[in-house]
Write a protein that holds these residues in place. Structure first.
Motif, mmCIF file in Angstrom:
data_model
loop_
_atom_site.group_PDB
_atom_site.id
_atom_site.type_symbol
_atom_site.label_atom_id
_atom_site.label_comp_id
_atom_site.label_asym_id
_atom_site.label_seq_id
_atom_site.Cartn_x
_atom_site.Cartn_y
_atom_site.Cartn_z
ATOM 1 N N UNK A 1 0.839 -1.199 0.000
ATOM 2 C CA UNK A 1 0.000 0.000 0.000
ATOM 3 C C UNK A 1 0.871 1.246 0.000
ATOM 4 N N UNK A 2 1.899 1.241 0.818
ATOM 5 C CA UNK A 2 2.803 2.388 0.877
ATOM 6 C C UNK A 2 3.439 2.654 -0.484
ATOM 7 N N UNK A 3 3.865 1.599 -1.145
ATOM 8 C CA UNK A 3 4.480 1.737 -2.465
ATOM 9 C C UNK A 3 3.481 2.329 -3.470
ATOM 10 N N UNK A 4 2.272 1.783 -3.481
ATOM 11 C CA UNK A 4 1.250 2.264 -4.421
ATOM 12 C C UNK A 4 0.830 3.703 -4.136
ATOM 13 N N UNK A 5 0.785 4.069 -2.856
ATOM 14 C CA UNK A 5 0.345 5.409 -2.467
ATOM 15 C C UNK A 5 1.496 6.419 -2.427
ATOM 16 N N UNK A 6 2.718 5.908 -2.610
ATOM 17 C CA UNK A 6 3.916 6.755 -2.565
ATOM 18 C C UNK A 6 4.069 7.451 -1.208
ATOM 19 N N UNK A 7 3.887 6.644 -0.162
ATOM 20 C CA UNK A 7 4.139 7.092 1.216
ATOM 21 C C UNK A 7 5.000 6.027 1.875
ATOM 22 N N UNK A 8 5.477 6.298 3.072
ATOM 23 C CA UNK A 8 6.325 5.311 3.738
ATOM 24 C C UNK A 8 5.475 4.226 4.405
ATOM 25 N N UNK A 9 6.085 3.048 4.541
ATOM 26 C CA UNK A 9 5.400 1.960 5.244
ATOM 27 C C UNK A 9 5.152 2.356 6.690
ATOM 28 N N UNK A 10 6.103 3.075 7.290
ATOM 29 C CA UNK A 10 5.907 3.531 8.665
ATOM 30 C C UNK A 10 4.667 4.405 8.777
ATOM 31 N N UNK A 11 4.435 5.272 7.802
ATOM 32 C CA UNK A 11 3.264 6.136 7.846
ATOM 33 C C UNK A 11 1.984 5.311 7.794
ATOM 34 N N UNK A 12 1.932 4.326 6.910
ATOM 35 C CA UNK A 12 0.751 3.461 6.837
ATOM 36 C C UNK A 12 0.534 2.763 8.174
ATOM 37 N N UNK A 13 1.601 2.243 8.745
ATOM 38 C CA UNK A 13 1.501 1.573 10.041
ATOM 39 C C UNK A 13 1.038 2.537 11.126
ATOM 40 N N UNK A 14 1.611 3.719 11.161
ATOM 41 C CA UNK A 14 1.236 4.707 12.176
ATOM 42 C C UNK A 14 -0.220 5.141 12.035
ATOM 43 N N UNK A 15 -0.706 5.262 10.807
ATOM 44 C CA UNK A 15 -2.106 5.631 10.597
ATOM 45 C C UNK A 15 -3.016 4.504 11.075
ATOM 46 N N UNK A 16 -2.693 3.272 10.688
ATOM 47 C CA UNK A 16 -3.526 2.123 11.066
ATOM 48 C C UNK A 16 -3.542 1.875 12.572
ATOM 49 N N UNK A 17 -2.480 2.259 13.255
ATOM 50 C CA UNK A 17 -2.416 2.045 14.701
ATOM 51 C C UNK A 17 -2.841 3.286 15.485
ATOM 52 N N UNK A 18 -3.215 4.338 14.777
ATOM 53 C CA UNK A 18 -3.701 5.545 15.437
ATOM 54 C C UNK A 18 -2.617 6.437 16.003
ATOM 55 N N UNK A 19 -1.377 6.199 15.621
ATOM 56 C CA UNK A 19 -0.271 7.015 16.133
ATOM 57 C C UNK A 19 -0.079 8.304 15.338
ATOM 58 N N UNK A 20 -0.618 8.338 14.125
ATOM 59 C CA UNK A 20 -0.535 9.537 13.288
ATOM 60 C C UNK A 20 -1.895 9.766 12.639
ATOM 61 N N UNK A 21 -2.220 11.032 12.454
ATOM 62 C CA UNK A 21 -3.438 11.424 11.767
ATOM 63 C C UNK A 21 -3.022 11.895 10.373
ATOM 64 N N UNK A 22 -3.533 11.253 9.316
ATOM 65 C CA UNK A 22 -3.089 11.611 7.964
ATOM 66 C C UNK A 22 -3.676 12.946 7.504
ATOM 67 N N UNK A 23 -2.940 13.583 6.618
ATOM 68 C CA UNK A 23 -3.455 14.788 5.970
ATOM 69 C C UNK A 23 -4.474 14.369 4.910
ATOM 70 N N UNK A 24 -5.237 15.320 4.440
ATOM 71 C CA UNK A 24 -6.189 15.034 3.365
ATOM 72 C C UNK A 24 -5.453 14.501 2.142
ATOM 73 N N UNK A 25 -4.320 15.090 1.834
ATOM 74 C CA UNK A 25 -3.532 14.649 0.684
ATOM 75 C C UNK A 25 -3.151 13.170 0.814
#
Length: 92
Positions: free
Chosen positions: A29-53
């Protein structure tokens, strides 16, 4: 827990469900969305709130409508239904 925190938890859980439904890893997912795997993990675990972008990039990668990830406000829906029913009854 505030309503905002509940919505954030719901968002994180729905993202994980949609990713698993698509049968892809966080890395894919990170590769397809051009974001880091850590960001995907942090979003899914509630540690980060994603921007609209970021939300839009992830939804594009998953090929889903962003609305899928958000909880529908049942109260608003019920109020709208009652208002529409009242208007229809007035004119018929």
């Amino acid at each position: 827990m505030s309503s905002i925190e509940e919505q954030e938890k719901h968002f994180a859980a729905r993202l994980r469900e949609e990713r698993k439904r698509a049968n892809i890893s966080q890395l894919d997912l990170a590769y397809k969305a051009k974001v880091s795997q850590n960001l995907v993990n942090f979003i899914e675990t509630g540690k980060r709130i994603p921007t609209l972008h970021t939300i839009l990039k992830i939804c594009d990668a998953l090929q889903i409508n962003p609305a899928v990830l958000f909880r529908e406000p049942d109260g608003d829906r019920e109020e709208a239904r009652k208002a529409m029913t009242e208007l229809i009854n007035r004119y018929f």
